[in-house]
Design an enzyme around this catalytic site. Structure first.
Site, PDB file in Angstrom:
ATOM      1  N   HIS A 378       0.792  -1.235   0.000  1.00 20.61           N
ATOM      2  CA  HIS A 378       0.000   0.000   0.000  1.00 20.61           C
ATOM      3  C   HIS A 378       0.819   1.278   0.000  1.00 20.61           C
ATOM      4  O   HIS A 378       0.242   2.360  -0.003  1.00 20.61           O
ATOM      5  CB  HIS A 378      -0.924   0.038   1.219  1.00 20.61           C
ATOM      6  N   LYS A 569      -8.447  14.301   3.547  1.00 23.51           N
ATOM      7  CA  LYS A 569      -7.623  13.094   3.620  1.00 23.51           C
ATOM      8  C   LYS A 569      -6.764  13.239   4.864  1.00 23.51           C
ATOM      9  O   LYS A 569      -6.753  14.304   5.496  1.00 23.51           O
ATOM     10  CB  LYS A 569      -6.752  12.944   2.369  1.00 23.51           C
ATOM     11  N   ARG A 570      -5.997  12.184   5.222  1.00 22.94           N
ATOM     12  CA  ARG A 570      -5.098  12.343   6.361  1.00 22.94           C
ATOM     13  C   ARG A 570      -4.134  13.497   6.109  1.00 22.94           C
ATOM     14  O   ARG A 570      -3.753  13.761   4.967  1.00 22.94           O
ATOM     15  CB  ARG A 570      -4.313  11.053   6.610  1.00 22.94           C
ATOM     16  N   LYS A 575       0.990  14.545   1.127  1.00 22.15           N
ATOM     17  CA  LYS A 575      -0.302  14.888   0.505  1.00 22.15           C
ATOM     18  C   LYS A 575      -0.396  16.387   0.194  1.00 22.15           C
ATOM     19  O   LYS A 575      -1.317  16.846  -0.456  1.00 22.15           O
ATOM     20  CB  LYS A 575      -1.453  14.438   1.399  1.00 22.15           C
ATOM     21  N   THR A 677      -8.280   6.834  -2.927  1.00 23.17           N
ATOM     22  CA  THR A 677      -9.647   6.405  -3.273  1.00 23.17           C
ATOM     23  C   THR A 677     -10.610   7.583  -3.122  1.00 23.17           C
ATOM     24  O   THR A 677     -11.687   7.568  -3.717  1.00 23.17           O
ATOM     25  CB  THR A 677     -10.119   5.225  -2.393  1.00 23.17           C
ATOM     26  N   LYS A 681     -14.056   8.858  -5.353  1.00 23.08           N
ATOM     27  CA  LYS A 681     -15.357   9.237  -4.790  1.00 23.08           C
ATOM     28  C   LYS A 681     -15.795  10.599  -5.331  1.00 23.08           C
ATOM     29  O   LYS A 681     -16.955  10.803  -5.688  1.00 23.08           O
ATOM     30  CB  LYS A 681     -15.271   9.270  -3.260  1.00 23.08           C
TER      31      LYS A 681
END
Length: 843
Positions: A378, A569-570, A575, A677, A681
């Site tokens: 992952h 998101k986290r 990110k 993911t 969405k």
């Protein structure tokens, strides 16, 4: 109270959300009243909203139980290959509405509850999220369970029933504060304790080598108590099981050691055993080498494998006697999927059971183990890879260490024979890492112990082959595969965006719900004026609803016609929420320097949790909230720009935010996000993506056409080239005046007047130690955001692109992902054939 639907609206919704039959409604009301009667304690005659929620949950659960039992009978009769999905995280969210959707009960429940003078939505809001995961990995596991049931696979999710899930996030003075998530406080109507299947798990002790083989003795025992949760497929009467283990101390726990009479202390010590399932470790993409975490990982694996082997041996319904005695057929009847390295101990544990307990020959046991296990990687971030200190591992699991040493020796002998004298290669490929403190590399263990290794998006799988496991790929290229992630369209369209689901069903029918590729038919409606209007109207309704929620929660006036620009998101440096912050500051400075100019109004929303020990992530949250403080209270800005931090982001909040978003931010440094993911969405729910060519963004651009996304920034090769040349943040700072202004403002305390040095660590990292090269993509990002503004000014053209994105999002269904796992890794065929209902005779 929501108003009753008109007949026309009801007809439109009838089949998507189930039939409102008079009998159905009467039966549901009867069930509800019966459960309410038993919920109310004798001395309390007034029901609370929570009593109503529990009565409804139990009423809906009644519709699951018969199907659940029938499904398990069906599996015992057919004896299919069973799939075991092992994951330390299952981020399930709420269950009530999802169950109603999958059973087709939503309309009937809505009507029944309305007739009883209650509001279904209000009752749904009472349910606690089951937050047994951190982010993408745990939510993926939840989507996969939904798809495996919908595809009729005999599948089981196995994990831990954490007493406390991912913490609740409070924002206090702009800082994240963690609160324990006591999600089980009021009970959980969806689980069933199964004490009859309680199993022992062993820790510590020593290994005794006897003529009969190795014996692991003098261990400490903890009991694993299973709790089962039903997982319904979409309208196919299949109800699979998620089994989560809870740790219980045995009754004699530590009592022997207290013969001196300190009985009270001995009983209190039971907590030590039961702490194993107390709390989810709140790290995402970061490895923390704590002994309790290693205990959790072994606990779930040891209990699960005993369960798997029991079921393999006695494959008759309700029978506990062994039917199978040979393990020859084990890999034909059992597939074990390891969701990341967390359940990697399944490999040495299966070897231990086969060799030490079942007396299977070593080589045969190794062949069985490899054919049974498969591993999903992952992440490529080095700090996320699990590397357990050998002394800790040896103390806790002495027999497993011996097995790992033996497996590693055989593996290295094979490599050495193929590459004589290449010691560096042996070092890289060893499961045991040498050094001041030897470590066990769990990823390498997973690769040698599995028959299939997959990444979770094409670009990620390529990086896995060319970099992370390069040597292993050269050794066994046939092992490596790609399985691009997906999301379940039931929760992420039908449940969270019913308005959009309805207008899609009106145009192309309902088959898209279980075959998302059908959405391609919407390409015929890209120029259909009435469909363009319908899509825009649904989005506007979702925005109005979310605006009302935000205004009530944050007391900030939202402009519902502004662009809803969302990054949820986290919180993690890779990110790049910081890049988003720099854009917000740049926009703010442009408005301030030219207030009379017309601007495209934006509401920038950023949400996500920071791991409690991750200092930089917590600073990023503080920066976002500080920017919001300044921007939202500046009278020159008005409603042209708002910056909102979405507190306590979780599954149930995602279900509200995602359908309302116009713009989806997917801006990680190329080569760092395995898949994502959330990006899928947003695409399915009609938001346009601004993103880098990273993770699944690459395939989204391929499906929809790059011109229908806002792609910017360096590609993986350019990031690598820049790393080789040496990334110098100061170059960009000196060359780009808007960037310099933003950094100077952060640095000088413009956004933190009470504490001018507040963000020195953030600025220092960006200027001197930024692994994720925020400044290198700043210019391209700002330009790309200009293109976003331009398109937003043309609502018709914007909506046409939205329709194209929705139409091309079919690939990103978890049904497609699971079909690929089933056919290419597990060797089973999905089936759309419904199981007969419980009240129908069996064949």
């Amino acid at each position: 109270m929501s108003r009753p639907l008109s007949d026309q609206e009801k007809r439109k919704q009838i089949s998507i959300r189930g039939i409102v039959g008079v009998e159905n409604v009467a039966e549901l009301k009867k069930g509800f009243n019966r459960h309410l009667h038993f919920t109310l304690v004798k001395d309390r005659n007034v029901a609370t909203p929570r009593d109503y929620y529990f009565a409804l949950a139990h009423t809906v659960r009644d519709h699951l139980v018969g199907r659940w039992i029938r499904t398990q009978q069906h599996y015992y009769e057919k004896d299919p290959k069973r799939i075991y999905y092992l994951s330390l995280e299952f981020y399930m969210g709420r269950t009530l509405q999802n169950t109603m959707v999958n059973l087709g009960l939503e309309n009937a429940c809505d009507e029944a509850i309305y007739q009883l003078g209650l509001d279904l939505e209000e009752l749904e809001e009472i349910e606690e999220d089951a937050g047994l995961g951190n982010g993408g990995l745990g939510r993926l596991a939840a989507c996969f369970l939904d798809s495996m049931a919908t595809l009729g696979l005999a599948a089981y999710g196995y994990g831990i029933r954490y007493e406390f899930g991912i913490f609740n996030q409070k924002i206090v003075d702009g800082w994240q504060v963690e609160e324990a998530d006591d999600w089980l406080r009021y009970g959980n109507p969806w689980e069933k304790a199964r004490p009859e299947y309680m199993l022992p798990v062993h820790f510590y002790g020593r290994v005794d080598h006897t003529p009969q083989g190795a014996k692991w003795i003098d261990t400490q025992v903890v009991l694993a108590m299973p709790y089962d949760t039903p997982v319904p497929g979409y309208r196919n009467n299949t109800v699979n099981t998620m089994r989560l283990w809870s740790a219980k101390a045995p009754n004699d726990f530590n009592l022997q050691e207290f013969n001196v009479g300190d009985y009270i202390e001995a009983v209190l010590d039971r907590n030590l055993a039961e702490n194993i399932s107390r709390v989810l470790y709140p790290n995402d993409n970061f490895f923390e080498g704590k002994e309790l975490r290693l205990k959790q990982e072994y606990f779930v694996v040891a209990a699960t494998l005993q369960d798997i082997i029991r079921r393999f041996k006695s494959s008759k319904f309700g029978c506990r006697d062994p039917v199978r005695t040979s393990f020859e057929t084990f890999p034909d009847k059992v597939a074990i999927q390891l969701n990341d390295t967390h359940p990697a101990l399944a490999i040495p544990e299966l070897m231990r059971i086969l060799v030490d307990v079942e007396k299977v020959d070593w080589d045969k046991a190794w062949e069985i183990t490899k054919r049974t296990c498969a591993y999903t990687n992952h992440t490529v971030l080095p700090e996320a890879l699990e590397r357990w200190p050998l002394p800790m591992f040896e103390k806790l699991l002495p027999r497993h260490l011996e097995i790992i040493y033996a497996l590693n020796q055989e593996h290295l002998d094979r490599v050495a024979a193929l590459h004589p004298g290449d010691n560096d290669r042996l070092r890289r490929m060893s499961v045991i890492e040498e050094g001041a403190c030897k470590r066990i590399n769990m990823a390498n263990l997973c690769v040698i112990g599995s028959h299939a290794v997959n990444g979770v998006a094409r670009i990620h799988s390529d990086i896995v082959k060319s970099s992370v496991f390069k040597d292993f790929h050269e050794l066994e290229p046939e092992k490596f595969q790609n399985k691009t992630n997906g999301i379940t369209p039931r929760r992420w369209l039908l449940l969270c965006n019913p308005g959009l689901a309805d207008i899609i069903a009106e145009q192309i029918g309902e088959d898209f719900i279980t075959d998302l590729s059908q959405l391609r038919k919407l390409l015929d409606f890209v120029d259909n004026e009435s469909f363009i209007r319908d899509v825009a109207k649904v989005k506007q309704e979702n925005k109005l609803k979310f605006s009302a929620y935000l205004e009530e929660k944050y007391k900030v006036k939202i402009n519902p016609s502004s662009m809803f620009d969302v990054q949820v998101k986290r919180i993690h440096e890779y990110k790049r929420q910081l890049l988003n912050c720099l854009h917000a500051i740049t926009l703010y400075n442009r408005i301030r320097s030219n207030p009379s100019q017309s601007f495209v109004p934006r509401t920038i929303m950023i949400g996500g949790k920071a791991a409690p020990g991750y200092h930089m992530a917590k600073m990023i949250i503080k920066l976002i909230t500080s920017i919001g403080e300044v921007v939202n209270n500046d009278p020159y800005v008005g409603d042209k720009l708002k910056v909102i931090f979405l507190e306590n982001y979780r599954v149930s909040l995602a279900e509200k935010a995602i359908p309302a978003a116009d713009l989806s931010q997917q801006i990680s440094t190329a080569g760092t996000e395995a898949s994502g993911t959330g990006n899928m969405k947003f695409m399915l729910n009609g938001a346009l993506t601004i993103g880098t060519m990273d993770g699944a963004n690459v395939e989204m651009a391929e499906e929809a056409g790059e011109e229908n996304l806002f792609i910017f920034g360096m590609r993986v090769e350019e990031v690598e080239a820049l790393s080789r040349r040496g990334y110098n943040a100061r170059e960009y700072y000196e060359r780009l005046p808007e960037l310099r202004q933003a950094i100077d403002q952060i640095s000088s305390g413009f956004f933190s007047p009470q504490d001018p040095g507040c963000f020195k660590d953030v600025v220092n990292m960006l200027m001197n130690d930024d692994r994720f090269k925020v400044f290198a993509d700043y210019e391209a990002y700002i330009k790309c955001q200009g293109r976003v503004d331009e398109l937003f000014l043309d609502p018709r053209e914007w909506t046409r692109k939205v329709i194209r994105n929705i139409a091309c999002s079919g690939k990103f269904s978890s049904d497609r992902t699971i079909t690929e796992y089933a056919q290419e890794i597990w060797g089973v065929e999905p089936s759309r054939e419904p199981i007969p209902l419980p009240d129908l005779p069996r064949e």
